[in-house]
Design an enzyme around this catalytic site. Structure first.
Site, PDB file in Angstrom:
ATOM      1  N   ASP A   1      38.481  47.056  35.563  1.00  0.00           N
ATOM      2  CA  ASP A   1      37.324  46.267  35.148  1.00  0.00           C
ATOM      3  C   ASP A   1      36.957  45.344  36.303  1.00  0.00           C
ATOM      4  O   ASP A   1      37.640  44.340  36.544  1.00  0.00           O
ATOM      5  CB  ASP A   1      37.660  45.451  33.891  1.00  0.00           C
ATOM      6  CG  ASP A   1      36.469  44.631  33.422  1.00  0.00           C
ATOM      7  OD1 ASP A   1      35.477  45.232  32.978  1.00  0.00           O
ATOM      8  OD2 ASP A   1      36.523  43.392  33.517  1.00  0.00           O
TER       9      ASP A   1
ATOM     10  N   GLU B   1      34.118  51.066  34.203  1.00  0.00           N
ATOM     11  CA  GLU B   1      32.918  50.845  33.406  1.00  0.00           C
ATOM     12  C   GLU B   1      31.706  51.217  34.248  1.00  0.00           C
ATOM     13  O   GLU B   1      31.668  50.922  35.443  1.00  0.00           O
ATOM     14  CB  GLU B   1      32.862  49.370  33.000  1.00  0.00           C
ATOM     15  CG  GLU B   1      31.866  49.087  31.915  1.00  0.00           C
ATOM     16  CD  GLU B   1      31.905  47.624  31.464  1.00  0.00           C
ATOM     17  OE1 GLU B   1      32.729  47.290  30.616  1.00  0.00           O
ATOM     18  OE2 GLU B   1      31.105  46.834  31.997  1.00  0.00           O
TER      19      GLU B   1
ATOM     20  N   ASP C   1      40.026  40.383  31.210  1.00  0.00           N
ATOM     21  CA  ASP C   1      39.623  41.440  32.147  1.00  0.00           C
ATOM     22  C   ASP C   1      40.620  42.587  32.142  1.00  0.00           C
ATOM     23  O   ASP C   1      40.254  43.742  32.339  1.00  0.00           O
ATOM     24  CB  ASP C   1      39.487  40.868  33.564  1.00  0.00           C
ATOM     25  CG  ASP C   1      38.810  39.511  33.556  1.00  0.00           C
ATOM     26  OD1 ASP C   1      39.495  38.518  33.243  1.00  0.00           O
ATOM     27  OD2 ASP C   1      37.612  39.461  33.831  1.00  0.00           O
TER      28      ASP C   1
END
Lengths: 169, 169
Positions: B7, B71, B144
């Site tokens: 992330d 992502e 995170d």
């Protein structure tokens, strides 16, 4: 002083190597090398980033500059292109950091003013003036290489101004 | 299958390692490691990017995943943050490419749907469900790291769905 200029782009990343003889008030600029790293659209983004990183790292190792100069972020692009450009910029900055080279950043307006004498100059004017300042027979191709040489020249001009101002104190 | 989720963030970049036993219709998820790479504001951008790259490369070498999951770009941020985030994302993708690892990308909505069952879930819901799915005593910190584990879980869920659909043909 040897400066390695980088012009990051999502299709082509330009680079250029400029030398100058320090100390002189009217120093000469000598172009040692320039080129463009053209990214294959067939490759994945990760593979393209590896190509930029490997090619820039190779050129930095070959030319052993004292400093790397890059254009400052241009904020008015949209978020999508900014993210893509950021990815390329990230690996370019990493290549410099991996060789413990300092990075100097200059705003586009400052680079154009420094090279052409006019902050809103077009791509062709930059190419033309870079060729003239470096005494090249032809404008550097691709234009991205001319932009990379321009940011290197801007760093040299700025460093000289700082030195000169310092000397007058 | 071992998945390494990342992330990317400009302050903290999270990562997480998730294993699964392949072939089983109701496979277990096992969390091997997770953490956050916190970036020092004292450092230059190039130095921060080197830190992310070095730390991620070290973790990839240690855990030897088969695939890296990240992502997909979230476009609605402004150009300035997109460029900064892009720089971090660039070195993360490079770290994967340097170890010849494939990269799978998932949209934020898909990740949340896959983990929480609801695409617009909040950070805390993601943390809670990640802890539950991985049978962790507490929600992973920093958040995170939970997001990184979530994208790894999303990849495992998606790979299983594809396999199952393939088997039914």
């Amino acid at each position: 002083m040897r400066v390695f200029g980088i012009d990051c782009g999502t299709e082509i990343t330009g680079y250029g190597v400029v030398d100058t003889d320090e100390g002189s008030r009217n120093p000469q600029l000598i172009c040692r090398a320039f080129g463009g790293i053209r990214l294959s659209k067939q490759k994945t983004m990760a593979e393209r980033l590896k190509q930029v990183y490997d090619d820039l790292s190779g050129a930095l190792e070959e030319w052993k500059p004292e400093v790397v100069a890059v254009e400052e972020v241009f904020y008015s692009v949209n978020a999508k292109s900014a993210l893509k450009l950021g990815q390329v910029r990230g690996v370019a900055l990493l290549a410099a950091a991996m060789q413990a080279l300092p990075v100097a950043e200059y705003a586009p307006l400052k680079i154009k003013s420094s090279v052409v004498g006019y902050g809103l100059a077009g791509k062709e004017q930059v190419q033309f003036m870079v060729a003239r300042l470096l005494e090249l027979a032809e404008p550097p191709e691709p234009p991205d290489a001319a932009d990379a040489l321009a940011v290197a020249i801007c760093h040299i001009h700025t460093a000289q101004t700082l030195e000169f101002q310092g000397g007058r104190r």
